[in-house]
Design a protein around this motif. Structure first.
Motif, PDB file in Angstrom:
ATOM      1  N   ILE A  40       6.495  25.121 -22.347  1.00 18.54           N
ATOM      2  CA  ILE A  40       5.032  24.965 -22.319  1.00 18.54           C
ATOM      3  C   ILE A  40       4.609  23.646 -22.956  1.00 18.54           C
ATOM      4  O   ILE A  40       3.559  23.107 -22.610  1.00 18.54           O
ATOM      5  CB  ILE A  40       4.304  26.150 -23.007  1.00 18.54           C
ATOM      6  N   GLN A 132       8.336  27.456 -19.541  1.00 16.32           N
ATOM      7  CA  GLN A 132       7.113  27.456 -18.727  1.00 16.32           C
ATOM      8  C   GLN A 132       7.130  28.609 -17.715  1.00 16.32           C
ATOM      9  O   GLN A 132       6.083  29.184 -17.416  1.00 16.32           O
ATOM     10  CB  GLN A 132       6.962  26.108 -18.006  1.00 16.32           C
ATOM     11  N   GLU A 135       5.485  31.434 -19.283  1.00 14.70           N
ATOM     12  CA  GLU A 135       4.032  31.256 -19.382  1.00 14.70           C
ATOM     13  C   GLU A 135       3.373  31.543 -18.033  1.00 14.70           C
ATOM     14  O   GLU A 135       2.276  32.098 -17.971  1.00 14.70           O
ATOM     15  CB  GLU A 135       3.700  29.838 -19.865  1.00 14.70           C
ATOM     16  N   GLY A 139       2.978  34.442 -20.444  1.00 18.90           N
ATOM     17  CA  GLY A 139       3.442  33.982 -21.769  1.00 18.90           C
ATOM     18  C   GLY A 139       3.372  35.096 -22.797  1.00 18.90           C
ATOM     19  O   GLY A 139       3.786  36.228 -22.545  1.00 18.90           O
ATOM     20  N   THR A 145       7.534  39.347 -22.705  1.00 23.93           N
ATOM     21  CA  THR A 145       8.018  38.179 -23.446  1.00 23.93           C
ATOM     22  C   THR A 145       8.655  38.595 -24.776  1.00 23.93           C
ATOM     23  O   THR A 145       9.635  37.981 -25.215  1.00 23.93           O
ATOM     24  CB  THR A 145       6.860  37.171 -23.663  1.00 23.93           C
ATOM     25  N   TYR A 181      -3.444  30.033 -27.837  1.00 25.49           N
ATOM     26  CA  TYR A 181      -4.261  30.845 -26.922  1.00 25.49           C
ATOM     27  C   TYR A 181      -5.716  30.984 -27.382  1.00 25.49           C
ATOM     28  O   TYR A 181      -6.536  31.527 -26.653  1.00 25.49           O
ATOM     29  CB  TYR A 181      -3.649  32.244 -26.760  1.00 25.49           C
ATOM     30  N   PRO A 188       0.053  26.951 -24.893  1.00 23.23           N
ATOM     31  CA  PRO A 188      -0.275  26.508 -23.535  1.00 23.23           C
ATOM     32  C   PRO A 188      -1.713  26.043 -23.339  1.00 23.23           C
ATOM     33  O   PRO A 188      -2.108  25.798 -22.204  1.00 23.23           O
ATOM     34  CB  PRO A 188       0.000  27.773 -22.711  1.00 23.23           C
TER      35      PRO A 188
END
Ligand code: PNW
Length: 459
Positions: A40, A132, A135, A139, A145, A181, A188
């Protein structure tokens, strides 16, 4: 009052662990080599306007190819411990699924090199470089995850566990969730308080599952590293300022400490999960998984926080739910990050941890400062960084005297490196890196630190 900034000689306990820390994306470079896929941070760095001057970790300190020289440098400085992180997209290029043995080969070589030089490796599984591809499936807002992190733990300890004693699941889940986030200043780059709280829980669940996987793989020491701070009310006697400090303490400290060490989220933080529509991600039994026993709590400390209640204030998306709370500028010397330098926050924090979370050995896994260093010939006279480190080591020593079970200290960072959103514009290293030539130059602070290690204390 403990004196923490004086000049009295101080000695640390026998066996105190001294070292320095780095993180994979910040130093390795070799971004497309030996099967590594984008993380990411590769994506974020390529997104216009996100990182200072569009800098990326493509090359960084070229540590991937220069690790032998870097280990020799560590040896010269007398480091006993070296904390580094593994790049998930090197080990599992698809995020989950098959292991890329060429990725693990690098860490295998690094660990052998460290051991050959008598340096104890301390491995962090996740220091922010999420593949990535994961994500793209949500993610850290995706519960899967957490399970993939445990798979990464199993794969990594299967390869390195015969030689690595100390393991860390996560570095600073506050940053991963609320900066990644919430405010979006880290990869990301999402800005959604619900996503941020979902990320908090899945990171903590991932910690618990990975801790179990490490234990099952034979880990002798399992740890979690948090970025913790000492939160102070602007007017100590004002109950509104006290409530403001309590809230920020919740978001920054207790939200992560309590589930890991007490087995449950604090009530005031559960209320925020509810408010932002994220409570549904907490399943029955999750809190028991998160509370997997750990042997060491890693403390990353840089600066204290001063807060007050202020109608209409908003302390920002990095602290969702903190309307009416203002972060007050502290009038004291600052680093190049504009972070105030106040070692008393470190002693207060360590003593608070000792009181509120007893029987948990502590280690300072990051502490240090960025300054605008000036190179004069073959020397960097970084007296301000020496002052920062000296003050914080005295504060750490005062906390030990006060009863904190502090086992070691790791300077952030061994090398100048990729400082996330600030790119190469901020230098935290005790060793200068010339990014044109990749030449390493120990700053005065590194030479000073070598003496500290040598005498196990300060003169
Ligand atoms: C930590 N904040 O990051 C990280 O663990 C390191 O990788 C980083 O280089 C170092 O501290 C210096 O920044 C943080 O905004 C980044 O409060 C931001 C914050 C805290 C820690």
């Amino acid at each position: 009052e403990e004196q923490v900034t004086g000049t009295a000689p101080v000695r640390f306990p026998a066996g105190f662990r001294w070292g320095a820390a780095t993180a994979s994306y910040q130093i390795e470079g070799a971004a497309a080599e030996d099967g590594r896929t984008p993380s990411i941070w590769d994506t974020f760095a390529r997104t216009p306007g996100k990182v200072f001057e569009g800098h990326s970790g493509d090359v960084a300190c070229e540590h991937y190819h220069r690790y032998r020289d870097d280990v020799a440098l560590m040896k010269r400085l007398g480091l006993g411990t070296y904390r580094f992180s593994v790049a998930w997209p090197r080990i599992k290029p698809d995020g989950s699924g098959p292991v890329n043995s060429r990725g693990l080969d690098f860490y295998d070589r690094l660990v052998d090199e460290l051991l050959d030089h008598g340096i104890d490796p301390m491995v962090t599984l996740y220091h922010w470089d999420l593949p990535q591809v994961l994500e793209d499936r949500g993610g850290w807002t995706n519960r899967d995850t957490a399970y993939y992190l445990a798979d990464l733990a199993s794969a990594t300890i299967a390869r390195l566990g015969d030689r690595v004693r100390t393991w860390t699941t996560l570095n600073e889940p506050w940053c991963s969730s609320f900066l990644g986030y919430g405010s979006g200043v880290h990869a990301p780059g999402r800005q959604d308080p619900r996503a941020a709280f979902e990320a908090v829980h899945h990171l903590m669940l991932g910690h618990g599952l990975a801790a179990r996987a490490l234990r099952a793989g034979g880990a002798r020491e399992v740890s979690l590293t948090l970025n913790l701070t000492d939160v102070r009310p602007y007017t100590p006697a004002d109950q509104h300022d006290q409530a403001a400090a309590r809230l920020i303490d919740g978001l920054q400290n207790r939200l992560f400490l309590d589930p890991a060490l007490r087995g449950h989220y604090p009530q005031d933080m559960l209320a925020l999960f509810e408010r932002f529509g994220a409570a549904g991600v907490i399943h029955a039994g999750d809190e028991a998984l998160i509370a997997a026993p750990i042997d060491l709590l890693g403390v990353n400390y840089y600066q204290p926080a001063l807060v007050r209640a202020q109608v209409g204030a908003h302390s920002g998306e990095a602290h969702p739910g903190s309307e009416g709370v203002e972060f007050v500028t502290q009038h004291m010397p600052v680093t190049a990050m504009d972070w105030p330098v106040d070692p008393t926050g470190l002693s207060a924090l360590l003593l608070r941890l000792a009181a509120d979370y007893p029987d948990t050995p502590l280690m300072i896994t990051e502490n240090g400062a960025a300054y605008d260093d000036v190179v004069e010939g073959d020397r960097v006279a970084d007296d301000d960084r020496i002052g920062y480190l000296d003050g914080h080591l005295r504060a750490a020593h005062a906390a030990i005297e006060g009863g904190a079970d502090l086992r070691g200290y790791l300077a952030w960072s061994l090398l100048d490196n990729y400082e996330w959103g600030y790119g190469y514009g901020k230098r935290f290293g005790i060793v200068r890196v010339d990014y044109d030539t990749q030449r390493r130059l120990p700053k005065d602070s590194a030479l000073w630190y070598a003496e500290v290690i040598e005498r196990n204390g300060l003169s």
